[in-house]
Design a protein around this motif. Structure first.
Motif, PDB file in Angstrom:
ATOM      1  N   LEU A  60      28.829  37.202  41.553  1.00 28.09           N
ATOM      2  CA  LEU A  60      29.338  35.860  41.851  1.00 28.09           C
ATOM      3  C   LEU A  60      28.632  34.789  41.027  1.00 28.09           C
ATOM      4  N   LYS A  61      27.398  35.035  40.673  1.00 23.55           N
ATOM      5  CA  LYS A  61      26.657  34.072  39.867  1.00 23.55           C
ATOM      6  C   LYS A  61      26.990  34.191  38.397  1.00 23.55           C
ATOM      7  N   GLY A  62      27.767  35.211  38.071  1.00 22.48           N
ATOM      8  CA  GLY A  62      28.202  35.360  36.676  1.00 22.48           C
ATOM      9  C   GLY A  62      27.182  36.097  35.831  1.00 22.48           C
ATOM     10  N   ASN A  63      26.263  36.792  36.475  1.00 23.18           N
ATOM     11  CA  ASN A  63      25.247  37.502  35.708  1.00 23.18           C
ATOM     12  C   ASN A  63      25.699  38.886  35.249  1.00 23.18           C
ATOM     13  N   VAL A  64      26.743  39.401  35.874  1.00 22.86           N
ATOM     14  CA  VAL A  64      27.183  40.767  35.552  1.00 22.86           C
ATOM     15  C   VAL A  64      28.294  40.763  34.509  1.00 22.86           C
ATOM     16  N   TYR A  65      29.270  39.965  34.814  1.00 20.30           N
ATOM     17  CA  TYR A  65      30.425  39.928  33.909  1.00 20.30           C
ATOM     18  C   TYR A  65      30.745  38.473  33.601  1.00 20.30           C
ATOM     19  N   PRO A  66      30.703  38.103  32.315  1.00 24.92           N
ATOM     20  CA  PRO A  66      30.916  36.686  31.997  1.00 24.92           C
ATOM     21  C   PRO A  66      32.396  36.305  32.072  1.00 24.92           C
ATOM     22  N   LEU A  67      32.680  35.305  32.880  1.00 27.74           N
ATOM     23  CA  LEU A  67      34.045  34.751  32.946  1.00 27.74           C
ATOM     24  C   LEU A  67      33.924  33.230  32.971  1.00 27.74           C
ATOM     25  N   LYS A  68      34.619  32.566  32.078  1.00 26.71           N
ATOM     26  CA  LYS A  68      34.484  31.101  31.994  1.00 26.71           C
ATOM     27  C   LYS A  68      34.772  30.437  33.321  1.00 26.71           C
ATOM     28  N   LEU A  69      35.815  30.936  33.992  1.00 26.28           N
ATOM     29  CA  LEU A  69      36.202  30.300  35.251  1.00 26.28           C
ATOM     30  C   LEU A  69      35.453  30.890  36.445  1.00 26.28           C
ATOM     31  N   GLY A  70      34.621  31.879  36.180  1.00 23.65           N
ATOM     32  CA  GLY A  70      33.745  32.413  37.204  1.00 23.65           C
ATOM     33  C   GLY A  70      34.379  33.376  38.194  1.00 23.65           C
ATOM     34  N   PHE A  71      33.507  33.902  39.131  1.00 26.62           N
ATOM     35  CA  PHE A  71      33.966  34.804  40.183  1.00 26.62           C
ATOM     36  C   PHE A  71      33.920  34.081  41.511  1.00 26.62           C
TER      37      PHE A  71
END
Ligand code: GDP
Ligand code: MG
Length: 842
Positions: free
Chosen positions: A257-268
């Protein structure tokens, strides 16, 4: 701010778009992607805020569901529109429906306006007010196409949800990704599903909601894999982590959820949907949202970021995405709006100011005068060719058309007139005879020419009159076309004034038509009144005669040649056949033939003359009895034949002895031909023609024996030609007297000559008059019609239309224009409001 908060803004913008016919704002499509049973349908349901999608374990979504949300106002006419669904309801009524109705459910709903319903594309005009029924219909329709046994179909189910509580959005629920085929699923089910999903999410306008269940390792997430293929930069992919509540005790998805695993611009975004148990227990959506919120707030790991978790936050995120999308579109919309405003303002200006009834008489008078002047100027400019109208490239108009009428139409209709139309040789002869009266017809009577040429001049009248009419018609056209020119819009505001302007100018034109036609008629009349044979361009009897004579001579020459041939053969048959003579004849024949073949070239004709003369002499030399005198005269003829005085003598013969006429002719000739004029020999003036010469002539020297030609004498043309030939050759021999029966023949010949002469004179004279008429008629039309109207149009308009008591009537506005102006004002208001909304949004 939830998705619902966007509704008013988007609705307003969409209203703008609809009323202004701008390109649609084109809100993005939201599509949910993910493996089977990861909670896609649940997420979608939460976004919509409605409990209507089939959910459950196993493969439930087996056809794409295209869900179009349509925002309606509660008092939208569409809400109360009668749809033909009562019958359907009766037909499809089932136990549940029946029970619901029996329990009074329908009664309630009848009293309450039903403002939310669904409509399927495959069942047009049926409104599903019950969302439970909608879910059942989706299931039914899935079965119908995709079959009973786990199969999937790419054929979408289209469902529209009308509600005041939804945003105008399109959402797509897609079948889940699976690895192993089950049931009826084909072996390549994975590939098929992948293709089907890609079809939707590859569109740049699609926002991908990539759903992954939190209880499965993210590295196995099919949704993210697929999303990355179509959106490598991740700018339109929102990662959604479901089933956070189902994670193993002691584990959490915080890193993801913090975006540390998989980078997504719009986030998880982490989500807790309703469990299967909740669904079975029919837990209301509101409650589940509540418990979701509680879950995050109470969870030790997620507590710190509770505000960035849950369905509510997902809605906010989507809201932001949509808002950004709208903002991106706004500059474009703004620019278009500005253009529209400009256009509308311009259109409004073209309708003129609002008519102010308080305007002073002076102002109204000035207005009428201005429009009048503009109209008059436009009319004149159109004639001058300085007014450019729309039709100017399509056809000739205005002045150019008038020019065309004069030069092309009138010119060619005059040129098409045959000067001797309706005039037979018989008519000419009768006229000659009549004009001669009881006198012996010795001369070409001028009276006959006069008599004959006058009606011919009359032929010019019809086309001249037509020319006037055509110009008149063209002017009429111009008057009407003025209203479609630049001043058209200004004038069309005042239809009464426009009609009056046209009427007054048309009247003025009409007034001028009569006098112009009359004038043109009298022009022709004038030309008929006096036949001026002294006109410098008139061919004159002399020249005409010389032409006629020359032509005749040429003809004779040819005929004589063939006759000579005949005669020679006869003579040669009688006399000794001398080889030399025959050769000479043959030579002569060849030359004569050559002349016939090649036609009338002067030099060659002379050559032939010489040849013929030589041949004649050859023939004559055979006959010792041939009088020397005649031979010499024959030579003399050869010498003088083509000379002017000879022809003059025939002229005089035809023109008679009237000294005045003769004198006039001479003067005319002298003026025309400055070369010294040779007065004819007195004998020549009364030259008469003696058929005796035929017998005494070259061919038959033996007077008493009829020549072979005498046998042909009764053939009129041959005889007359022959006689005429003799006449011309033996000019000096005029002492012989007429023989009465021969005189008749002679007159027939003469009449032919006279007729030809008169015909030529008519043609010549007619051409002169035609030329004059072609020149005078356009001038007259310009003076009496075109220029007159141009000069008087302004004055006439003022006299007829400029009066105090008419202004109100003339300036009464067209109702259509009034309506148009009001429409423009309304539009401008809308645009301004839209512009204000847009600036609020930004
Ligand atoms: P889909 O196949 O991806 O559309 O998944 P569904 O929305 O049909 O959900 C599949 C099943 O998982 C349903 O029984 C849901 O109740 C359940 N489910 C989905 N999300 C959650 C969640 O966040 N928590 C729990 N406990 N169950 C969930
Ligand atoms: Mg589903």
């Amino acid at each position: 701010m939830s998705l619902q908060d966007l509704i008013p803004v988007v609705n307003k913008l969409q209203d703008i778009v609809t009323t202004t016919q701008l390109a649609d704002i084109d809100l993005p499509i939201l599509a949910v992607v993910g493996s089977q049973s990861c909670g896609k349908s649940s997420v979608l349901e939460n976004i919509v805020g409605k409990d209507f999608l089939p959910r459950g374990t196993g493969i439930v979504t087996r056809r794409p569901l295209v869900l179009q949300l349509i925002n309606i106002h509660e008092d939208d006419p569409i809400v109360s529109r009668k749809v033909n669904d009562s019958n359907d309801e009766l037909e499809e009524i089932d136990l549940e429906d029946h029970l619901r109705k029996m329990n009074g459910g329908s009664k309630n709903s009848k009293n309450k306006k039903k403002t939310e319903w669904g409509e399927f594309l495959h069942i047009p005009n049926k409104r599903f007010y019950n969302f439970y029924e909608i879910r059942r219909e989706i299931e039914k329709e899935t079965l119908r196409i995709a079959g009973e046994n786990k199969g999937i179909s790419r054929l979408p189910i289209n469902l529209k949800i009308y509600s005041p509580k939804v945003l105008n959005l399109t959402l797509v629920d897609l079948p889940g990704l699976t690895k192993i085929p089950i049931g009826d699923q084909p072996t390549d089910i994975e590939r098929q599903t992948r293709n089907l999903i890609s079809e939707y999410i590859s569109k740049p306008n699609c926002i991908i909601l990539a759903v992954s269940p939190a209880n499965v390792d993210l590295v196995n997430s099919e949704s993210l894999k697929l999303a990355r293929q179509v959106d490598p930069t991740g700018k339109r992919t929102v990662g959604i982590l479901t089933k956070l509540d189902l994670m193993d005790q002691g584990t959490n998805a915080l890193d993801i959820l913090k975006g540390n695993v998989y980078p997504l611009k719009l986030g998880f975004i982490g989500i807790v949907n309703r469990s299967q148990q909740d669904i079975a227990e029919n837990k209301p959506l509101e409650d589940s949202l509540q418990s979701e919120q509680q879950f995050f707030l109470n969870h030790p790991a997620y507590r710190s970021m509770a505000s960035k978790c849950g369905t509510k936050y997902l809605a906010q995120t989507l809201n932001k995405i949509l808002m950004n999308h709208i903002r991106e579109r706004l500059p474009d919309i703004k620019a278009k709006l500005n253009t529209l405003m400009g256009q509308t303002e311009h259109e409004l200006a073209s309708y003129g100011d609002m008519p102010n009834m308080g305007d002073s008489k002076e102002a109204r008078g000035a207005m009428v005068l201005t429009l009048m002047t503009k109209f008059a100027n436009a009319f004149m400019n159109s004639i001058e060719g300085t007014l450019i109208t729309e039709i100017s490239t399509k056809e000739l108009c205005g002045g150019a058309r008038i020019y065309n009428i004069y030069n092309e139409v009138f010119g060619s209709s005059l040129a098409a007139i045959n000067p001797t139309h309706n005039l037979s040789i018989h008519d000419i002869r009768t006229a000659i005879r009549n004009s001669a009266g009881p006198r012996p017809s010795l001369f070409v009577p001028e009276l006959a020419f006069d008599l004959l040429v006058k009606p011919q001049i009359g032929l010019l009248e019809e086309p001249s009159q037509r020319c006037v009419e055509m110009v008149y018609e063209e002017l009429m056209k111009i008057v009407h076309s003025v209203c479609s020119s630049d001043i058209g819009p200004e004038l069309s505001r005042y239809p009464r004034l426009q009609a009056k302007l046209i009427e007054v100018v048309s009247d003025l034109l009409r007034e001028r038509l009569g006098p112009t036609i009359k004038y043109v008629q009298s022009l022709i009349e004038i030309h008929r009144a006096y036949i001026n044979t002294n006109h410098p361009s008139f061919v004159g009897a002399a020249k005409a005669m010389s032409i006629v004579v020359a032509e005749r001579q040429k003809q004779k020459e040819m005929e004589l040649n063939s006759k000579l041939k005949l005669a020679t053969q006869r003579i040669l048959g009688r006399k000794l056949k001398e080889a030399e003579t025959i050769e000479a004849i043959e030579e002569g024949e060849e030359r004569a033939d050559g002349d016939e073949g090649e036609g009338a070239d002067d030099e060659e004709a002379e050559d032939t003359d010489e040849g013929v003369a030589k041949m004649k002499e050859d023939i004559v030399s055979v006959d010792d009895d041939f009088p020397k005198r005649k031979r010499s005269s024959h030579k003399k003829h050869q010498h003088h034949e083509s000379q002017q005085p000879l022809n003059e003598s025939y002229l005089n013969y035809f023109l008679g002895k009237d000294p005045i006429v003769h004198q006039q002719q001479m003067q005319a000739q002298a003026q025309l031909h400055p070369t010294p004029f040779k007065f004819p020999h007195p004998l020549e003036t009364t030259l008469q023609f003696n058929t005796q010469f035929v017998n005494n002539g070259v061919i038959n020297p033996n007077n008493s024996t009829p020549s072979p030609l005498i046998g042909h004498k009764r053939s009129e043309s041959q005889l007359s030609h022959h006689d005429f030939k003799n006449l011309t050759i033996n000019e000096g021999y005029n002492e012989s007297s007429f023989e009465s029966d021969e005189t008749i023949n002679e007159l027939t010949e003469r009449e032919q000559m006279e007729c030809e002469l008169i015909r030529r004179l008519i043609i010549s004279y007619f051409s002169i008059i035609r030329e004059m008429v072609q020149d005078q008629v356009p001038k007259s039309i310009m003076c009496l019609l075109v220029n007159h109207v141009k000069q008087h149009i302004q004055n006439r308009l003022v006299v007829k239309l400029y009066s105090d008591d008419m202004f109100d009537e003339l300036l009464r506005e067209d109702e259509g224009i009034q309506a148009e102006r009001e429409k423009c004002i309304e539009l401008l208001k809308t645009y301004r409001e839209a512009a204000r909304i847009i600036s609020d949004v930004v």
